[in-house]
Design a protein around this motif. Sequence first.
Motif, PDB file in Angstrom:
ATOM      1  N   ASP A 103      -5.364  28.730 -16.246  1.00 22.61           N
ATOM      2  CA  ASP A 103      -4.414  28.904 -17.351  1.00 22.61           C
ATOM      3  C   ASP A 103      -4.121  30.382 -17.591  1.00 22.61           C
ATOM      4  N   ALA A 104      -5.150  31.233 -17.474  1.00 24.98           N
ATOM      5  CA  ALA A 104      -4.960  32.679 -17.672  1.00 24.98           C
ATOM      6  C   ALA A 104      -4.061  33.262 -16.582  1.00 24.98           C
ATOM      7  N   GLU A 105      -4.223  32.785 -15.346  1.00 25.92           N
ATOM      8  CA  GLU A 105      -3.393  33.279 -14.248  1.00 25.92           C
ATOM      9  C   GLU A 105      -1.942  32.829 -14.411  1.00 25.92           C
ATOM     10  N   VAL A 106      -1.741  31.622 -14.944  1.00 23.72           N
ATOM     11  CA  VAL A 106      -0.379  31.140 -15.185  1.00 23.72           C
ATOM     12  C   VAL A 106       0.341  32.077 -16.145  1.00 23.72           C
ATOM     13  N   LYS A 132       5.070  25.045 -10.871  1.00 22.17           N
ATOM     14  CA  LYS A 132       5.834  24.526  -9.739  1.00 22.17           C
ATOM     15  C   LYS A 132       5.873  25.558  -8.612  1.00 22.17           C
ATOM     16  N   VAL A 133       6.112  26.820  -8.944  1.00 22.23           N
ATOM     17  CA  VAL A 133       6.120  27.882  -7.933  1.00 22.23           C
ATOM     18  C   VAL A 133       4.732  27.988  -7.295  1.00 22.23           C
ATOM     19  N   ALA A 134       3.686  27.899  -8.103  1.00 20.46           N
ATOM     20  CA  ALA A 134       2.317  27.962  -7.577  1.00 20.46           C
ATOM     21  C   ALA A 134       2.055  26.796  -6.635  1.00 20.46           C
ATOM     22  N   LEU A 135       2.527  25.618  -6.994  1.00 18.33           N
ATOM     23  CA  LEU A 135       2.356  24.442  -6.141  1.00 18.33           C
ATOM     24  C   LEU A 135       3.067  24.646  -4.804  1.00 18.33           C
ATOM     25  N   LEU A 136       4.290  25.164  -4.854  1.00 13.18           N
ATOM     26  CA  LEU A 136       5.036  25.416  -3.625  1.00 13.18           C
ATOM     27  C   LEU A 136       4.345  26.455  -2.747  1.00 13.18           C
ATOM     28  N   ALA A 137       3.672  27.413  -3.385  1.00  6.22           N
ATOM     29  CA  ALA A 137       2.949  28.460  -2.654  1.00  6.22           C
ATOM     30  C   ALA A 137       1.517  28.028  -2.325  1.00  6.22           C
ATOM     31  N   ARG A 138       1.186  26.808  -2.690  1.00  4.80           N
ATOM     32  CA  ARG A 138      -0.154  26.250  -2.457  1.00  4.80           C
ATOM     33  C   ARG A 138      -1.247  27.095  -3.116  1.00  4.80           C
ATOM     34  N   LEU A 139      -0.989  27.468  -4.380  1.00  6.61           N
ATOM     35  CA  LEU A 139      -1.949  28.243  -5.160  1.00  6.61           C
ATOM     36  C   LEU A 139      -2.498  27.391  -6.286  1.00  6.61           C
ATOM     37  N   ALA A 198      -0.448  35.299 -16.792  1.00  5.94           N
ATOM     38  CA  ALA A 198      -0.287  36.625 -16.170  1.00  5.94           C
ATOM     39  C   ALA A 198       0.811  36.600 -15.113  1.00  5.94           C
ATOM     40  N   PHE A 199       0.783  35.612 -14.243  1.00  2.00           N
ATOM     41  CA  PHE A 199       1.786  35.541 -13.177  1.00  2.00           C
ATOM     42  C   PHE A 199       3.161  35.201 -13.730  1.00  2.00           C
ATOM     43  N   GLY A 200       3.194  34.462 -14.820  1.00  3.10           N
ATOM     44  CA  GLY A 200       4.479  34.155 -15.446  1.00  3.10           C
ATOM     45  C   GLY A 200       5.178  35.408 -15.903  1.00  3.10           C
ATOM     46  N   SER A 201       4.426  36.300 -16.506  1.00  3.48           N
ATOM     47  CA  SER A 201       4.989  37.570 -16.960  1.00  3.48           C
ATOM     48  C   SER A 201       5.461  38.404 -15.773  1.00  3.48           C
ATOM     49  N   GLN A 202       4.633  38.489 -14.734  1.00  6.91           N
ATOM     50  CA  GLN A 202       4.969  39.283 -13.560  1.00  6.91           C
ATOM     51  C   GLN A 202       6.189  38.709 -12.832  1.00  6.91           C
ATOM     52  N   LEU A 203       6.231  37.395 -12.693  1.00  8.38           N
ATOM     53  CA  LEU A 203       7.358  36.768 -12.006  1.00  8.38           C
ATOM     54  C   LEU A 203       8.648  36.953 -12.785  1.00  8.38           C
ATOM     55  N   SER A 204       8.564  36.892 -14.094  1.00 10.19           N
ATOM     56  CA  SER A 204       9.750  37.127 -14.923  1.00 10.19           C
ATOM     57  C   SER A 204      10.279  38.546 -14.733  1.00 10.19           C
ATOM     58  N   GLU A 205       9.375  39.528 -14.688  1.00 11.65           N
ATOM     59  CA  GLU A 205       9.779  40.919 -14.461  1.00 11.65           C
ATOM     60  C   GLU A 205      10.432  41.071 -13.091  1.00 11.65           C
ATOM     61  N   LEU A 206       9.882  40.399 -12.111  1.00 12.64           N
ATOM     62  CA  LEU A 206      10.443  40.460 -10.762  1.00 12.64           C
ATOM     63  C   LEU A 206      11.850  39.869 -10.730  1.00 12.64           C
ATOM     64  N   LEU A 207      12.042  38.735 -11.377  1.00 10.17           N
ATOM     65  CA  LEU A 207      13.358  38.105 -11.409  1.00 10.17           C
ATOM     66  C   LEU A 207      14.367  38.959 -12.183  1.00 10.17           C
ATOM     67  N   ASP A 208      13.896  39.653 -13.221  1.00  7.89           N
ATOM     68  CA  ASP A 208      14.778  40.577 -13.950  1.00  7.89           C
ATOM     69  C   ASP A 208      15.242  41.699 -13.039  1.00  7.89           C
ATOM     70  N   TYR A 209      14.335  42.206 -12.194  1.00  6.57           N
ATOM     71  CA  TYR A 209      14.691  43.274 -11.259  1.00  6.57           C
ATOM     72  C   TYR A 209      15.701  42.766 -10.231  1.00  6.57           C
TER      73      TYR A 209
END
Length: 96
Positions: A20-23, A9-16, A25-36
């Motif tokens: 499946d591999a990027e989902v 959904k976030v990727a769709l909103l960002a028009r990306l 990888a980015f899921g992990s990174q986005l989770s870390e960002l939200l934790d910060y």
Amino acid sequence: MLGEQEIRKVALLARLELTDAEVVAFGSQLSELLDYVAILNEVDTEGVEPMAHAVEQTNVFRDDAPRPPLPREDALANAPKTDGKFFRVPAILDAP
């Protein structure tokens, strides 16, 4: 950890378009960002005024005063193509 649907959904909103591999990888990174961001939300900001910029800035523009125009020769000096009087550019519209 964010779910795959949330990442898509976030990727769709960002028009990306993500593979499946990027989902994953980015899921992990986005989770870390939200934790910060959650850690930053714990900071006590009571009594701190909102600001547009962290550093006080003032207008650094020069006064808008009339000046003589740039000579035509100087304005055309670095143009790739001119006819001596105007800039020459490729046509972008078909003439009727």
